[in-house]
Design a protein around this motif. Structure first.
Motif, PDB file in Angstrom:
ATOM      1  N   THR A  53     -34.923   7.021  17.363  1.00  0.00           N
ATOM      2  CA  THR A  53     -35.273   6.313  16.738  1.00  0.00           C
ATOM      3  C   THR A  53     -34.614   7.075  15.839  1.00  0.00           C
ATOM      4  N   LEU A  54     -34.434   8.273  15.373  1.00  0.00           N
ATOM      5  CA  LEU A  54     -33.646   8.622  14.080  1.00  0.00           C
ATOM      6  C   LEU A  54     -32.459   8.013  14.348  1.00  0.00           C
ATOM      7  N   GLU A  56     -33.059   4.503  12.191  1.00  0.00           N
ATOM      8  CA  GLU A  56     -33.972   4.711  11.155  1.00  0.00           C
ATOM      9  C   GLU A  56     -32.178   4.866  10.332  1.00  0.00           C
ATOM     10  N   VAL A  61     -37.575   9.854   9.673  1.00  0.00           N
ATOM     11  CA  VAL A  61     -38.268   9.350  10.590  1.00  0.00           C
ATOM     12  C   VAL A  61     -39.631   9.286  10.633  1.00  0.00           C
ATOM     13  N   ASP A  74     -43.444   9.405   6.915  1.00  0.00           N
ATOM     14  CA  ASP A  74     -41.621   9.433   7.105  1.00  0.00           C
ATOM     15  C   ASP A  74     -41.721  11.474   7.063  1.00  0.00           C
ATOM     16  N   GLY A 116     -35.359  14.294   9.936  1.00  0.00           N
ATOM     17  CA  GLY A 116     -35.149  14.287  11.711  1.00  0.00           C
ATOM     18  C   GLY A 116     -35.502  16.217  11.771  1.00  0.00           C
TER      19      GLY A 116
END
Length: 188
Positions: free
Chosen positions: A36-37, A40, A45, A79, A82
């Motif tokens: 996911t990171l 983005e 994230v 959001d 990370g």
């Protein structure tokens, strides 16, 4: 020690399927966060993009013809940086696995694990609640010797500088984790 067919001395270490499956789930949880990171922009994230796949993995891992555990995810953590999302995802994964491992004896009917996400100005809260058998009398998070809860406690209190509490309800257990969104840096 054992000897193999050639007579060489070996060390046989018993590795259970459960331990391997648990390790695999931990690795998959971290992989979801990193995947996911990497999609983005920047180091931020949408945490819900991590939570739903994690819940699905845990649900699928523990569902069989004799036992079905439903997972429900509600709310939105928004959001997250990370450096908060990664350890928080590991924490959530451990809490969901712990609920499944301990809350529902074999053959449990109507087994449910709920994950609630709440976002406040400067912190995020995760509540993991099950409708299982509840905590054992006299259970203390500080005295727990399990690997999963040790990981959770260390990540929440040390790395994320947050707080964790566990409560036994009328039916089941509730675990509440609150962490600041921006983790203060510790200069050494």
């Amino acid at each position: 020690r054992d000897r193999d067919v050639t007579g060489v001395q070996t060390c046989a270490l018993p590795i259970s399927k459960e331990a391997l499956a648990e390790s695999e789930r931990r690795i998959r949880a971290i992989a979801i966060v990193h995947e996911t990171l990497s999609r983005e922009m920047g180091d931020v994230v949408a945490f819900n993009e991590i939570v739903r796949p994690l819940a699905r993995i845990v649900e699928e891992s523990f569902t069989d013809p004799d036992r079905h555990i439903r997972f429900r995810v509600e709310g939105d953590a928004g959001d997250l940086p990370g450096e908060v999302a990664t350890p928080l995802a590991v924490v959530l994964n451990e809490l969901m696995q712990n609920a499944v491992d301990h809350a529902f004896p074999d053959g449990a009917v109507d087994a449910t694990v709920e994950v609630e996400l709440h976002r406040f100005d400067d912190e995020v809260e995760i509540l993991v609640r099950d409708n299982g058998v509840g905590l054992a009398e006299g259970f203390s998070l500080d005295d727990s010797r399990g690997l999963g809860l040790s990981i959770v406690h260390a990540l929440v209190t040390s790395e994320l500088q947050g707080a964790i509490e566990m409560q036994r309800g009328d039916r089941g257990t509730a675990v509440r984790v609150r962490v600041p969104i921006a983790v203060p840096r510790v200069d050494l």
